[in-house]
Design a protein around this motif. Structure first.
Motif, PDB file in Angstrom:
ATOM      1  N   HIS A  11       9.506 -29.101 -33.808  1.00  0.00           N
ATOM      2  CA  HIS A  11       9.274 -28.174 -32.697  1.00  0.00           C
ATOM      3  C   HIS A  11      10.232 -28.464 -31.540  1.00  0.00           C
ATOM      4  CE1 HIS A  11       6.483 -25.017 -31.631  1.00  0.00           C
ATOM      5  NE2 HIS A  11       6.482 -25.453 -30.391  1.00  0.00           N
ATOM      6  N   LYS A  12      10.399 -29.728 -31.230  1.00  0.00           N
ATOM      7  CA  LYS A  12      11.285 -30.119 -30.119  1.00  0.00           C
ATOM      8  C   LYS A  12      12.745 -29.815 -30.453  1.00  0.00           C
ATOM      9  CE  LYS A  12       8.176 -33.685 -28.457  1.00  0.00           C
ATOM     10  NZ  LYS A  12       7.960 -35.118 -28.245  1.00  0.00           N
ATOM     11  N   VAL A  13      13.160 -30.149 -31.665  1.00  0.00           N
ATOM     12  CA  VAL A  13      14.535 -29.867 -32.086  1.00  0.00           C
ATOM     13  C   VAL A  13      14.739 -28.352 -32.160  1.00  0.00           C
ATOM     14  CG1 VAL A  13      16.182 -30.068 -34.006  1.00  0.00           C
ATOM     15  CG2 VAL A  13      14.860 -32.056 -33.284  1.00  0.00           C
ATOM     16  N   GLY A  14      13.697 -27.635 -32.570  1.00  0.00           N
ATOM     17  CA  GLY A  14      13.774 -26.176 -32.605  1.00  0.00           C
ATOM     18  C   GLY A  14      14.063 -25.599 -31.235  1.00  0.00           C
ATOM     19  N   LEU A  15      13.433 -26.149 -30.208  1.00  0.00           N
ATOM     20  CA  LEU A  15      13.683 -25.699 -28.839  1.00  0.00           C
ATOM     21  C   LEU A  15      15.139 -25.959 -28.451  1.00  0.00           C
ATOM     22  CD1 LEU A  15      12.834 -24.683 -26.020  1.00  0.00           C
ATOM     23  CD2 LEU A  15      12.101 -27.024 -25.519  1.00  0.00           C
ATOM     24  N   LEU A  16      15.631 -27.146 -28.738  1.00  0.00           N
ATOM     25  CA  LEU A  16      17.011 -27.489 -28.406  1.00  0.00           C
ATOM     26  C   LEU A  16      17.996 -26.591 -29.152  1.00  0.00           C
ATOM     27  CD1 LEU A  16      16.687 -31.385 -28.477  1.00  0.00           C
ATOM     28  CD2 LEU A  16      16.824 -29.933 -26.452  1.00  0.00           C
ATOM     29  N   ASN A  17      17.718 -26.345 -30.431  1.00  0.00           N
ATOM     30  CA  ASN A  17      18.601 -25.490 -31.229  1.00  0.00           C
ATOM     31  C   ASN A  17      18.567 -24.038 -30.758  1.00  0.00           C
ATOM     32  OD1 ASN A  17      19.440 -27.618 -32.825  1.00  0.00           O
ATOM     33  ND2 ASN A  17      17.932 -27.227 -34.415  1.00  0.00           N
ATOM     34  N   LEU A  18      17.383 -23.551 -30.405  1.00  0.00           N
ATOM     35  CA  LEU A  18      17.264 -22.175 -29.937  1.00  0.00           C
ATOM     36  C   LEU A  18      18.042 -21.976 -28.642  1.00  0.00           C
ATOM     37  CD1 LEU A  18      16.054 -19.361 -30.328  1.00  0.00           C
ATOM     38  CD2 LEU A  18      14.032 -20.147 -29.069  1.00  0.00           C
ATOM     39  N   ALA A  19      17.958 -22.940 -27.754  1.00  0.00           N
ATOM     40  CA  ALA A  19      18.703 -22.848 -26.491  1.00  0.00           C
ATOM     41  C   ALA A  19      20.205 -22.793 -26.761  1.00  0.00           C
ATOM     42  CB  ALA A  19      18.363 -24.022 -25.587  1.00  0.00           C
ATOM     43  N   THR A  20      20.658 -23.579 -27.711  1.00  0.00           N
ATOM     44  CA  THR A  20      22.078 -23.568 -28.072  1.00  0.00           C
ATOM     45  C   THR A  20      22.457 -22.225 -28.689  1.00  0.00           C
ATOM     46  OG1 THR A  20      22.057 -25.947 -28.449  1.00  0.00           O
ATOM     47  CG2 THR A  20      23.851 -24.720 -29.468  1.00  0.00           C
ATOM     48  N   GLU A  21      21.601 -21.754 -29.587  1.00  0.00           N
ATOM     49  CA  GLU A  21      21.850 -20.492 -30.270  1.00  0.00           C
ATOM     50  C   GLU A  21      21.911 -19.313 -29.296  1.00  0.00           C
ATOM     51  OE1 GLU A  21      19.320 -18.288 -33.589  1.00  0.00           O
ATOM     52  OE2 GLU A  21      19.660 -20.397 -34.056  1.00  0.00           O
ATOM     53  N   LEU A  22      20.940 -19.273 -28.377  1.00  0.00           N
ATOM     54  CA  LEU A  22      20.880 -18.181 -27.415  1.00  0.00           C
ATOM     55  C   LEU A  22      21.885 -18.343 -26.282  1.00  0.00           C
ATOM     56  CD1 LEU A  22      17.007 -17.772 -27.017  1.00  0.00           C
ATOM     57  CD2 LEU A  22      18.553 -16.324 -28.343  1.00  0.00           C
ATOM     58  N   GLY A  23      22.263 -19.590 -26.027  1.00  0.00           N
ATOM     59  CA  GLY A  23      23.134 -19.863 -24.892  1.00  0.00           C
ATOM     60  C   GLY A  23      22.410 -19.705 -23.568  1.00  0.00           C
ATOM     61  N   LYS A  30      11.105 -19.853 -22.563  1.00  0.00           N
ATOM     62  CA  LYS A  30      10.099 -18.796 -22.470  1.00  0.00           C
ATOM     63  C   LYS A  30       9.599 -18.405 -23.866  1.00  0.00           C
ATOM     64  CE  LYS A  30       9.148 -14.619 -19.951  1.00  0.00           C
ATOM     65  NZ  LYS A  30       9.616 -13.709 -18.914  1.00  0.00           N
ATOM     66  N   VAL A  31      10.523 -18.265 -24.805  1.00  0.00           N
ATOM     67  CA  VAL A  31      10.170 -17.893 -26.176  1.00  0.00           C
ATOM     68  C   VAL A  31       9.297 -18.963 -26.827  1.00  0.00           C
ATOM     69  CG1 VAL A  31      11.135 -17.560 -28.493  1.00  0.00           C
ATOM     70  CG2 VAL A  31      12.159 -16.403 -26.543  1.00  0.00           C
ATOM     71  N   MET A  32       9.647 -20.224 -26.608  1.00  0.00           N
ATOM     72  CA  MET A  32       8.940 -21.334 -27.255  1.00  0.00           C
ATOM     73  C   MET A  32       7.723 -21.817 -26.470  1.00  0.00           C
ATOM     74  SD  MET A  32      10.690 -22.227 -30.110  1.00  0.00           S
ATOM     75  CE  MET A  32      10.329 -23.941 -30.394  1.00  0.00           C
ATOM     76  N   GLY A  33       7.584 -21.381 -25.220  1.00  0.00           N
ATOM     77  CA  GLY A  33       6.431 -21.776 -24.424  1.00  0.00           C
ATOM     78  C   GLY A  33       6.545 -23.146 -23.778  1.00  0.00           C
ATOM     79  N   PHE A  34       7.766 -23.567 -23.470  1.00  0.00           N
ATOM     80  CA  PHE A  34       8.012 -24.842 -22.811  1.00  0.00           C
ATOM     81  C   PHE A  34       8.568 -24.588 -21.423  1.00  0.00           C
ATOM     82  CE2 PHE A  34       8.346 -26.216 -27.261  1.00  0.00           C
ATOM     83  CZ  PHE A  34       7.644 -27.410 -27.232  1.00  0.00           C
ATOM     84  N   SER A  35       8.447 -25.580 -20.547  1.00  0.00           N
ATOM     85  CA  SER A  35       9.085 -25.478 -19.237  1.00  0.00           C
ATOM     86  C   SER A  35      10.533 -25.951 -19.367  1.00  0.00           C
ATOM     87  CB  SER A  35       8.355 -26.341 -18.206  1.00  0.00           C
ATOM     88  OG  SER A  35       8.545 -27.716 -18.490  1.00  0.00           O
ATOM     89  N   ARG A  36      11.361 -25.551 -18.412  1.00  0.00           N
ATOM     90  CA  ARG A  36      12.749 -26.005 -18.416  1.00  0.00           C
ATOM     91  C   ARG A  36      12.821 -27.517 -18.208  1.00  0.00           C
ATOM     92  NH1 ARG A  36      15.692 -23.101 -14.138  1.00  0.00           N
ATOM     93  NH2 ARG A  36      17.349 -24.489 -14.793  1.00  0.00           N
ATOM     94  N   ASP A  37      11.905 -28.053 -17.409  1.00  0.00           N
ATOM     95  CA  ASP A  37      11.853 -29.495 -17.190  1.00  0.00           C
ATOM     96  C   ASP A  37      11.644 -30.225 -18.519  1.00  0.00           C
ATOM     97  OD1 ASP A  37      11.647 -31.917 -15.493  1.00  0.00           O
ATOM     98  OD2 ASP A  37       9.558 -31.891 -16.178  1.00  0.00           O
ATOM     99  N   THR A  38      10.743 -29.716 -19.329  1.00  0.00           N
ATOM    100  CA  THR A  38      10.482 -30.308 -20.635  1.00  0.00           C
ATOM    101  C   THR A  38      11.726 -30.232 -21.514  1.00  0.00           C
ATOM    102  OG1 THR A  38       8.142 -29.760 -20.502  1.00  0.00           O
ATOM    103  CG2 THR A  38       9.033 -30.160 -22.699  1.00  0.00           C
ATOM    104  N   PHE A  39      12.388 -29.092 -21.500  1.00  0.00           N
ATOM    105  CA  PHE A  39      13.623 -28.948 -22.274  1.00  0.00           C
ATOM    106  C   PHE A  39      14.617 -30.033 -21.899  1.00  0.00           C
ATOM    107  CE2 PHE A  39      18.050 -27.681 -22.373  1.00  0.00           C
ATOM    108  CZ  PHE A  39      18.224 -27.384 -23.708  1.00  0.00           C
ATOM    109  N   TYR A  40      14.837 -30.222 -20.603  1.00  0.00           N
ATOM    110  CA  TYR A  40      15.835 -31.205 -20.170  1.00  0.00           C
ATOM    111  C   TYR A  40      15.402 -32.638 -20.472  1.00  0.00           C
ATOM    112  CZ  TYR A  40      18.494 -27.399 -18.206  1.00  0.00           C
ATOM    113  OH  TYR A  40      19.229 -26.251 -18.067  1.00  0.00           O
TER     114      TYR A  40
END
Length: 60
Positions: A11-23, A30-40
């Motif tokens: 799930h966590k790697v999916g978030l990182l990959n999605l951000a890369t994919e979407l740019g 927003k799509v994955m339901g995480f905060s930007r703070d969590t992403f970073y």
């Protein structure tokens, strides 16, 4: 390794990959339901210790 940590990592790697994919970090969060703070936090953990660091990323 049990399946629970593997699912959490996927799930966590999916978030990182999605951000890369979407740019776009905000959109991926927003799509994955995480905060930007969590992403970073996940991104920093991944850069510092690889995939294994994601297991304990928010278990302090």
């Amino acid at each position: 390794m049990s399946s629970v940590p593997q699912n959490v990592i996927k799930h966590k790697v999916g978030l990182l990959n999605l951000a890369t994919e979407l740019g776009n970090v905000s959109r991926a969060c927003k799509v994955m339901g995480f905060s930007r703070d969590t992403f970073y936090r996940y991104q920093t953990a991944m850069e510092a210790g690889g995939v294994d660091a994601l297991i304990d990323a928010n278990r302090k």
